[in-house]
Design a protein around this motif. Structure first.
Motif, mmCIF file in Angstrom:
data_model
loop_
_atom_site.group_PDB
_atom_site.id
_atom_site.type_symbol
_atom_site.label_atom_id
_atom_site.label_comp_id
_atom_site.label_asym_id
_atom_site.label_seq_id
_atom_site.Cartn_x
_atom_site.Cartn_y
_atom_site.Cartn_z
ATOM 1 N N GLU A 217 -6.357 -48.657 -55.292
ATOM 2 C CA GLU A 217 -7.300 -48.404 -56.658
ATOM 3 C C GLU A 217 -8.100 -49.545 -56.674
ATOM 4 N N ARG A 218 -9.286 -49.255 -57.065
ATOM 5 C CA ARG A 218 -10.193 -50.252 -57.514
ATOM 6 C C ARG A 218 -10.794 -50.139 -58.836
ATOM 7 N N PRO A 219 -10.232 -50.214 -60.024
ATOM 8 C CA PRO A 219 -10.492 -49.833 -61.333
ATOM 9 C C PRO A 219 -11.723 -50.565 -61.853
ATOM 10 N N VAL A 220 -12.445 -49.876 -62.426
ATOM 11 C CA VAL A 220 -13.814 -50.530 -63.141
ATOM 12 C C VAL A 220 -13.967 -49.899 -64.354
ATOM 13 N N GLN A 221 -14.307 -50.530 -65.444
ATOM 14 C CA GLN A 221 -15.035 -49.841 -66.470
ATOM 15 C C GLN A 221 -16.213 -48.837 -66.636
ATOM 16 N N ARG A 222 -15.922 -47.946 -67.041
ATOM 17 C CA ARG A 222 -17.146 -46.770 -66.819
ATOM 18 C C ARG A 222 -18.318 -47.436 -67.500
ATOM 19 N N PRO A 223 -19.239 -47.556 -66.421
ATOM 20 C CA PRO A 223 -20.761 -48.170 -66.700
ATOM 21 C C PRO A 223 -21.375 -47.698 -67.881
ATOM 22 N N ASP A 224 -22.314 -48.570 -68.450
ATOM 23 C CA ASP A 224 -23.023 -48.060 -69.612
ATOM 24 C C ASP A 224 -24.435 -47.502 -69.319
ATOM 25 N N SER A 225 -24.757 -47.433 -68.124
ATOM 26 C CA SER A 225 -26.043 -46.985 -67.663
ATOM 27 C C SER A 225 -25.756 -45.954 -66.501
ATOM 28 N N ALA A 226 -26.728 -45.272 -65.954
ATOM 29 C CA ALA A 226 -26.611 -44.325 -64.990
ATOM 30 C C ALA A 226 -25.676 -45.008 -63.768
ATOM 31 N N TYR A 227 -25.187 -44.137 -63.139
ATOM 32 C CA TYR A 227 -24.181 -44.686 -62.145
ATOM 33 C C TYR A 227 -24.005 -43.194 -61.060
ATOM 34 N N ARG A 228 -23.601 -43.745 -59.597
ATOM 35 C CA ARG A 228 -23.198 -42.852 -58.678
ATOM 36 C C ARG A 228 -21.954 -42.265 -58.800
ATOM 37 N N ALA A 229 -21.677 -41.068 -58.807
ATOM 38 C CA ALA A 229 -20.299 -40.156 -58.795
ATOM 39 C C ALA A 229 -20.388 -39.560 -57.270
ATOM 40 N N LEU A 230 -19.022 -39.966 -56.755
ATOM 41 C CA LEU A 230 -18.829 -39.296 -55.452
ATOM 42 C C LEU A 230 -17.932 -38.007 -55.634
ATOM 43 N N GLY A 231 -18.268 -36.951 -54.904
ATOM 44 C CA GLY A 231 -17.658 -35.822 -54.949
ATOM 45 C C GLY A 231 -17.376 -35.415 -53.436
ATOM 46 N N ARG B 295 -8.668 -38.184 -60.472
ATOM 47 C CA ARG B 295 -8.269 -37.194 -59.357
ATOM 48 C C ARG B 295 -8.542 -37.102 -58.156
ATOM 49 N N PHE B 296 -9.271 -38.411 -57.774
ATOM 50 C CA PHE B 296 -9.686 -38.775 -56.389
ATOM 51 C C PHE B 296 -9.063 -40.070 -55.914
ATOM 52 N N PRO B 297 -7.471 -39.883 -55.546
ATOM 53 C CA PRO B 297 -7.003 -41.008 -54.906
ATOM 54 C C PRO B 297 -7.568 -41.539 -53.629
ATOM 55 N N THR B 298 -7.505 -42.664 -53.533
ATOM 56 C CA THR B 298 -8.036 -43.449 -52.020
ATOM 57 C C THR B 298 -7.056 -44.110 -51.537
ATOM 58 N N PHE B 299 -7.258 -44.155 -50.076
ATOM 59 C CA PHE B 299 -6.124 -44.620 -49.279
ATOM 60 C C PHE B 299 -7.006 -45.642 -48.193
ATOM 61 N N VAL B 300 -6.400 -46.743 -47.908
ATOM 62 C CA VAL B 300 -7.070 -47.572 -46.650
ATOM 63 C C VAL B 300 -6.141 -47.494 -45.532
ATOM 64 N N PHE B 301 -6.816 -47.522 -44.220
ATOM 65 C CA PHE B 301 -5.991 -47.287 -43.025
ATOM 66 C C PHE B 301 -5.404 -48.637 -42.556
ATOM 67 N N LYS B 302 -4.217 -48.601 -42.175
ATOM 68 C CA LYS B 302 -3.705 -49.850 -41.197
ATOM 69 C C LYS B 302 -4.489 -49.552 -39.889
ATOM 70 N N THR C 98 -11.811 -45.442 -67.510
ATOM 71 C CA THR C 98 -11.919 -46.271 -66.273
ATOM 72 C C THR C 98 -11.938 -45.223 -65.164
ATOM 73 N N LEU C 99 -12.929 -45.775 -64.173
ATOM 74 C CA LEU C 99 -13.374 -45.343 -62.913
ATOM 75 C C LEU C 99 -12.643 -46.067 -61.751
ATOM 76 N N PHE C 100 -12.916 -45.359 -60.589
ATOM 77 C CA PHE C 100 -12.302 -46.155 -59.408
ATOM 78 C C PHE C 100 -13.635 -46.284 -58.346
ATOM 79 N N GLU C 101 -13.824 -47.337 -57.754
ATOM 80 C CA GLU C 101 -14.902 -47.679 -56.876
ATOM 81 C C GLU C 101 -14.110 -47.285 -55.197
ATOM 82 N N VAL C 102 -15.200 -46.693 -54.696
ATOM 83 C CA VAL C 102 -14.840 -46.307 -53.417
ATOM 84 C C VAL C 102 -15.650 -47.340 -52.177
#
Length: 402
Positions: free
Chosen positions: A224-238, A297-304, A261-265
């Motif tokens: 998880e890479r939590p970030v505060q929800r931005p105050d200005s426009a941002y890119r959301a991934l679907g 709702r979009f959990p992320t995982f990093v590869f070994k 709280t949102l999460f960076e990919v």
């Protein structure tokens, strides 16, 4: 040189010949539908402009005893009632004798008119037809038949119609042949993927090394890479369902998002939509997606990467067996109300080759994907070229020699 309009006519569609409708034979009568040899065309069969077959066929008895009728080859087919009309007007040419359902209209070939020319003219004017003949305004789901019959198209002399049809047909053949090649390569890739990912086909240098059964937690680390929800426009991934990758959208009003709280990919993350995981909403994050934000709702995982590489696993996650596993760990009610278990996700078992073999497999499958992408681009180019030709030939801006 002749004036471009002096020998052209504006002709109403209703004056081109005798249009006819269709119908649906009684489905409760088995003899109408079993072993039928007459293609029965409905809007779902209108994905190509040359119709040679249909999903369903009917018997001669069905034609004799129902409201449908035989439409001869070289007839123009038009969809007049369907949800697809919200997006486009499906028009096609019947290459064989067919029957049609009640959502279609057909114009059998008539003297003095080239069917391929008329078909292309309808395709060229499709947006105008939808606008002029819609029964429901902006939400187009049916065509007003009376308005359709009054719609006018430009018609040159028959010999010029013939020549224009021949020119445009050359582009149609190129498009159709390329699409068939895409279909063949896509089938090849699916078959090869099944064989390579299961070890049914091995590269000689890896033949003595068995695949290893692993759980996803053996090489995926929840991150998880939590970030505060931005105050200005941002890119959301679907994530698109059915393994069709990611997409981005701009959130111009962050206050409309309820989560603080949102999460960076980042590139090469494996990401899954737990709400639609059962539907194949899973992907590997691309370089261009890096820095986009997602919700919990979009959990992320990093590869070994000494065990599993993203390039290889990109193909594993779109395999039918893997999507089936996602469905098994997504309990819930009927319909789309299902949520994937993140704990169970990491316990999914897969057969894994060594990393060097993963790279070889990924290279082969990626090469096929690249070929399909190039062919897709070629089809788009051909379609643009044809559209440009239609603009000039079907309006008389350029005259052909006859």
């Amino acid at each position: 040189m002749k004036n471009v309009k002096e020998d052209w006519q504006q002709v109403q569609l209703g004056a081109l010949g005798k249009w006819c409708g269709g119908g649906t034979p009684d489905r409760s009568i088995v003899e109408y539908w079993s072993n039928g040899k007459i293609p029965w065309v409905s809007p779902k069969d209108m994905s190509t402009i040359y119709v040679t077959c249909s999903e369903e066929s009917i018997s001669e008895k069905a034609v004799k005893e129902s409201s449908t009728k035989i439409v001869p080859a070289d007839s123009i087919l038009v969809v007049v009632r369907s949800g697809i009309l919200k997006k486009k007007l499906p028009v096609a040419l019947a290459c064989v004798d067919v029957a049609i359902n009640q959502d279609m209209k057909a114009l059998p070939p008539s003297k003095g008119h080239d069917s391929k020319y008329i078909m292309n003219s309808l395709l060229f004017n499709s947006h105008k037809i939808l606008k002029a003949c819609s029964k429901t305004g902006t939400t187009v789901e049916s065509i007003n038949s009376a308005a359709l019959m009054k719609f006018q198209i430009s018609v040159p002399p028959l010999k010029e119609q013939n020549k224009i049809a021949v020119i445009l047909s050359a582009w149609d053949r190129a498009i159709e042949q390329t699409r068939k090649l895409i279909e063949a390569m896509t089938k090849l890739k699916k078959a090869l993927m099944q064989q390579l990912l299961t070890g049914e086909i091995r590269f000689p240098e890896f033949g003595d090394i068995d695949f290893t059964e692993m759980e996803l937690r053996d090489f995926l680390t929840p991150t998880e890479r939590p970030v505060q929800r931005p105050d200005s426009a941002y890119r959301a991934l679907g994530i698109r369902s059915h393994g069709k990758g990611t997409f981005e959208r701009s959130i111009d009003d962050p206050d409309s998002v309820m989560m603080d709280t949102l999460f960076e990919v980042k590139k090469d993350d494996l990401i899954v939509n737990i709400t639609f995981g059962w539907e194949g909403a899973i992907a590997i994050v691309n370089k261009s997606d890096e820095g986009a934000l997602v919700s919990h709702r979009f959990p992320t995982f990093v590869f070994k990467k000494d065990v599993a590489i993203p390039e290889y696993f990109r193909h594993v996650i779109v395999a039918k067996i893997f999507i089936h596993e996602l469905g098994l760990i997504s309990p819930g009610g009927a319909g789309r109300n299902r949520v994937l278990s993140k704990k169970a996700f990491l316990k999914i078992k897969v057969q894994m080759p060594t990393v060097p073999e993963q790279k070889r497999i990924a290279n082969v499958l990626n090469a096929l994907d690249k070929e399909v992408m190039l062919l897709d681009s070629y089809v788009v180019m051909l379609q643009r070229q044809k559209t440009g030709l239609m603009q000039k030939l079907l309006t008389g801006k350029i005259r052909v020699k006859v």
